[in-house]
Design an enzyme around this catalytic site. Sequence first.
Site, PDB file in Angstrom:
ATOM      1  CE1 TYR A  75      47.537  28.176 -21.298  1.00 37.51           C
ATOM      2  CE2 TYR A  75      47.561  26.439 -22.948  1.00 37.51           C
ATOM      3  CZ  TYR A  75      47.471  26.843 -21.631  1.00 37.51           C
ATOM      4  OH  TYR A  75      47.297  25.909 -20.642  1.00 37.51           O
ATOM      5  CG  HIS A  79      54.317  31.869 -20.738  1.00 35.46           C
ATOM      6  ND1 HIS A  79      55.515  32.455 -20.410  1.00 35.46           N
ATOM      7  CD2 HIS A  79      54.355  30.637 -20.167  1.00 35.46           C
ATOM      8  CE1 HIS A  79      56.244  31.618 -19.690  1.00 35.46           C
ATOM      9  NE2 HIS A  79      55.565  30.509 -19.532  1.00 35.46           N
ATOM     10  CE1 TYR A 120      49.683  23.203 -23.832  1.00 36.17           C
ATOM     11  CE2 TYR A 120      50.382  21.077 -24.699  1.00 36.17           C
ATOM     12  CZ  TYR A 120      49.399  22.029 -24.481  1.00 36.17           C
ATOM     13  OH  TYR A 120      48.116  21.783 -24.922  1.00 36.17           O
ATOM     14  CG  ASN A 141      60.035  26.903 -15.848  1.00 32.49           C
ATOM     15  OD1 ASN A 141      61.101  26.929 -15.225  1.00 32.49           O
ATOM     16  ND2 ASN A 141      58.864  26.942 -15.250  1.00 32.49           N
TER      17      ASN A 141
END
Length: 193
Positions: free
Chosen positions: A14, A19, A64, A113
């Site tokens: 990632y 993100h 996460y 989120n």
Amino acid sequence: MYLIVGLGNPEKKYNATRHNVGFGVIDVLSEKYDIDLTEMKFKGMYGKGRIGNEKVILLKPLTYMNLSGESVRPVADYFKIDTKTELIVISDDVELDPGRIRVRPGGSAGGHNGLKNIIAQLGHDEFARVRVGVGKKPPRIDLADWVLGHFDKQDVAYMKDAMDHAADAVRVIMEEDVNAAMNKWNGVKPDAE
């Protein structure tokens, strides 16, 4: 003491994704102010130091993205951080063009989120945030695929400046206030344009 949180996902795959710009801004602050993130506790990686005259904790939640609050809340509780006045959260924003910064004193999660989970864990949405634009998702691409994807070559040029600007916005929030950071950075076009 300020708690400065950059949102992202912990696995190597990632790194440098849309993100993970929050992690990127924490890396900029860590390097600029010589604050090593060596502590591994509270489901996160953090380091303590100073930005100007202010004591700070830089935090990367390792939960996460969707569970970020599970790291933010215990760190804030342990260090007795007033989450309405001493918490700054840095995240990506798909509603902003790549490289644009938006500073806000609080408000809804806007569909993010990570912010949603922090708000749920804290029980309020009255913390400062610095949102870094990563661009709107193209049609027919899943939002998760978009935010977990890497920047296009043309956008990479904006992102280094954007992360520097976001780091500066954090400093301005602490040294002056959220309004000063909003006045300085909201609406500013990326340098690479």
